[in-house]
Design a protein around this motif. Structure first.
Motif, short mmCIF file in Angstrom:
data_model
loop_
_atom_site.label_atom_id
_atom_site.label_comp_id
_atom_site.label_asym_id
_atom_site.label_seq_id
_atom_site.Cartn_x
_atom_site.Cartn_y
_atom_site.Cartn_z
N ALA A 17 1.34 -1.77 -0.06
CA ALA A 17 -0.02 -0.12 -0.09
C ALA A 17 0.98 1.16 -0.07
N LEU A 54 -7.57 1.89 -1.63
CA LEU A 54 -6.78 2.46 -1.67
C LEU A 54 -6.83 3.29 -2.89
N LEU A 198 -3.36 -2.07 5.47
CA LEU A 198 -3.59 -0.82 4.38
C LEU A 198 -3.49 0.06 4.70
#
Length: 237
Positions: A17, A54, A198
């Motif tokens: 990420a 993301l 993440l």
């Protein structure tokens, strides 16, 4: 997954990420080979779901540089390519899938070293979307074709455009996978467990994305992709 595997997966997701948040690509290239080695049944659904927040974050952060023309043509090819990716999932065995993921990951990384600079036209954008639809639906990896096509555009434009293309494509793939019965409760559970990692990597990228060397980051992603792909091929054989 065991506790040790879960820790490895979480650290991998956080790193991936961070890399994609900073450079615009690399999440699936990093995460997919690791999950394939530890728990392949999570692919591609877990990767596709994790990439939604993301890419939404990256697209919002870089929204000033978004190229909607490129998004439109890529998305057209991406929709058609989804059917090819679904066919791959149906036809390939677990061993064949590992070989497919490993070989395609290595090939995509190697090609990025040699392709000359060019300004992408409509055909190039549609072709990138088509290939991305096949590879991302089948494995979760879709960044290399888009990165190859847009790599000579300004960095912010590349990140924003790839992020929005990913969002559109991921939603298309997940819808088709859901109706094929490929989305299971275990996928959602694993995604929820990995979401904190993440978010850590995603938000950490905001401190470096405007200063990080794109060339160094691309080299890191390519090197990791090649090593991961080789490990998958060795294990498969």
């Amino acid at each position: 997954m065991s506790h040790e595997q879960l820790m490895i997966a979480a650290m991998t997701v956080a790193l991936a990420a961070f890399v994609q948040g900073a450079s615009g690509l690399g999440f699936a290239l990093i995460v997919t080979p690791v999950l394939m080695l530890m728990q392949p049944d999570l692919l591609p659904v877990c990767v596709l779901i994790l990439m939604l927040p993301l890419n939404a974050y990256v697209a919002w952060r870089e929204r000033h540089a978004l190229n909607m023309r490129s998004v439109g043509w890529v998305s057209l090819g991406r929709f058609v390519g989804t059917f090819g990716g679904l066919a791959v999932l149906v036809v390939l065995s677990a061993q064949a899938m590992a070989i497919f993921v490993g070989a395609s990951t290595i090939a995509a990384a190697v090609v990025t070293w040699f392709i000359p600079a060019f300004a992408p036209g409509i055909m190039a954008l549609v072709a990138a979307g088509l290939i991305t639809g096949i590879t991302e639906t089948a494995t979760g990896i879709g960044g290399p074709p888009l990165a190859l096509t847009l790599q000579h555009r300004p960095v912010a434009e590349m990140r924003a455009t790839i992020a929005v293309c990913f969002i559109v494509g991921e939603v298309i793939s997940l819808v088709f996978l859901f109706f094929m019965g490929k989305v299971q409760a275990s996928h959602l559970q694993a995604t929820l467990i990995l979401l904190p990692a993440l978010f850590v990597g995603m938000f950490a990228s905001r401190f470096v994305h405007s200063r990080i060397s794109a060339r160094v980051m691309r080299f890191f992603v390519q090197a990791f992709a090649i090593v991961s792909g080789l490990v998958l091929l060795v294990k498969a054989f």
